[in-house]
Motif scaffolding. Structure first.
Motif, short mmCIF file in Angstrom:
data_model
loop_
_atom_site.label_atom_id
_atom_site.label_comp_id
_atom_site.label_asym_id
_atom_site.label_seq_id
_atom_site.Cartn_x
_atom_site.Cartn_y
_atom_site.Cartn_z
N SER A 124 34.54 40.24 60.37
CA SER A 124 33.01 40.29 60.55
C SER A 124 32.43 39.02 60.01
O SER A 124 32.95 38.13 59.29
CB SER A 124 32.39 41.49 59.45
OG SER A 124 32.87 42.79 60.05
N GLY A 176 33.14 43.03 53.22
CA GLY A 176 34.46 42.52 53.96
C GLY A 176 35.79 43.38 53.83
O GLY A 176 35.62 44.50 53.13
N SER A 226 37.51 42.03 57.83
CA SER A 226 38.09 40.64 57.40
C SER A 226 37.57 39.64 58.94
O SER A 226 37.80 38.66 58.92
CB SER A 226 39.64 40.76 57.38
OG SER A 226 40.00 41.63 58.42
N CYS A 232 28.37 41.86 56.80
CA CYS A 232 28.92 42.34 55.33
C CYS A 232 27.60 42.63 54.46
O CYS A 232 28.15 42.79 53.59
CB CYS A 232 29.61 41.00 54.92
SG CYS A 232 31.16 40.82 55.81
N GLY A 248 31.45 45.64 56.49
CA GLY A 248 31.93 44.65 57.31
C GLY A 248 33.50 44.67 56.95
O GLY A 248 34.09 45.46 56.30
N TYR A 278 36.18 37.72 54.94
CA TYR A 278 35.49 37.65 56.13
C TYR A 278 36.04 36.90 57.01
O TYR A 278 37.04 36.23 56.62
CB TYR A 278 33.92 38.08 55.80
CG TYR A 278 33.36 36.63 55.60
CD1 TYR A 278 32.42 35.96 56.14
CD2 TYR A 278 33.75 36.08 54.21
CE1 TYR A 278 31.75 34.99 56.11
CE2 TYR A 278 33.12 34.89 54.00
CZ TYR A 278 32.00 34.23 54.90
OH TYR A 278 31.44 32.82 54.55
N LYS A 301 28.83 37.10 58.54
CA LYS A 301 28.11 37.34 57.03
C LYS A 301 26.93 38.58 57.34
O LYS A 301 26.86 39.22 56.31
CB LYS A 301 27.46 36.30 56.30
CG LYS A 301 26.49 35.69 57.33
CD LYS A 301 26.02 34.17 56.61
CE LYS A 301 25.10 33.56 57.38
NZ LYS A 301 24.65 32.40 56.68
#
Length: 252
Positions: free
Chosen positions: A216, A190, A214, A221, A212, A164, A218
């Motif tokens: 995004s 992620g 890469s 996700c 989510g 993420y 938390k």
């Protein structure tokens, strides 16, 4: 090319443990599905990779990806539907989807990645009895991601289980390079957004995506987070740059 599948191993020895099924397209391309304990469907161990997408579609729309085996990106919802039916036909399975009663995507008149405008494709029908590949429903996706836990994320913690925005350099990475969840599924939090079958609302044209990416934070996700987007647009303002998908198979 030769297409076949084999049951390769059992994930653990306990009753109702996930079973791994490996499908081999050729010497260079295979993929693994995991049966979901207590349910009658299986789901991809990883997101659909660029290599697998290329093998099936003879095309790779991806704009990103680090490492040896990154997920495909740049995928709209219709692209994923076309892929599922083409893969089903290659493996001699009954396609799950039809448009105007036709299951062969080559007869739909659709050009991938939003290159054409197809209002007739607004109605995609799902044959829930078909044994071919398909998108998971949102409920199926969430159940598989949680893997029998009450975790917010698909794994023990986000840092170890997901690519993420804090660890990915905002770029999708090779699949299965972070820790899996308890059922052996990778990257369900992620990496790239994952399309699912569901509409955002009953009469909506929007389709739902999960997990989510890469880029995004938390919150996005989390397993329960739900995004929605047009199923197909070719304008840059409707970008699908970090959109991918994961396949499922089995009765609804």
């Amino acid at each position: 090319m030769v297409f076949f599948y084999t049951i390769t191993s059992i994930y653990g020895q306990k009753k109702d443990s996930p079973v791994l099924q490996t499908y081999t397209l050729n010497e260079e391309n295979s993929f693994t599905m995991i049966t979901v304990p207590g349910k009658n469907y299986s789901i991809g161990q990883t997101e659909v990779t660029q290599a697998l997408y290329q093998a099936v579609m003879e095309d790779n729309p991806s704009n990103f990806g680090n490492g040896e085996n990154p997920p495909v990106d740049g995928i709209n919802w219709y692209d994923a539907i076309v892929f599922c039916n083409k893969l089903s036909l290659l493996l001699n399975k009954t396609p799950a989807y039809s448009v105007n009663g036709v299951t062969d995507p080559d007869e739909w008149g659709y050009e991938p990645h939003g290159a054409t405008s197809l209002p007739e494709m607004a109605q995609v029908d799902w044959n829930t009895e078909a044994d071919g590949f398909r998108l998971p429903t949102e409920e199926e996706w969430e159940y598989a991601a949680a893997a029998g836990t009450d975790s917010k994320y698909a794994g023990e913690n986000l840092k170890d289980s997901a690519w993420y925005r804090k660890n990915s350099d905002f770029t999708p990475q090779s699949v299965a390079t972070k820790a899996p969840n308890k059922w052996g599924l990778y990257d369900m939090s992620g990496n790239v957004w994952e399309w699912v079958w569901d509409k955002y609302k009953k009469d909506s044209i929007y389709r739902v995506y999960k997990g989510g990416s890469s880029s995004s934070d938390k919150k996005l996700c989390q397993i329960k987070f739900q995004g929605h987007h047009y199923p197909s647009r070719n304008a840059m303002c409707y970008s699908y740059l970090l959109f991918g998908f994961r396949i499922a198979r089995g009765a609804k």
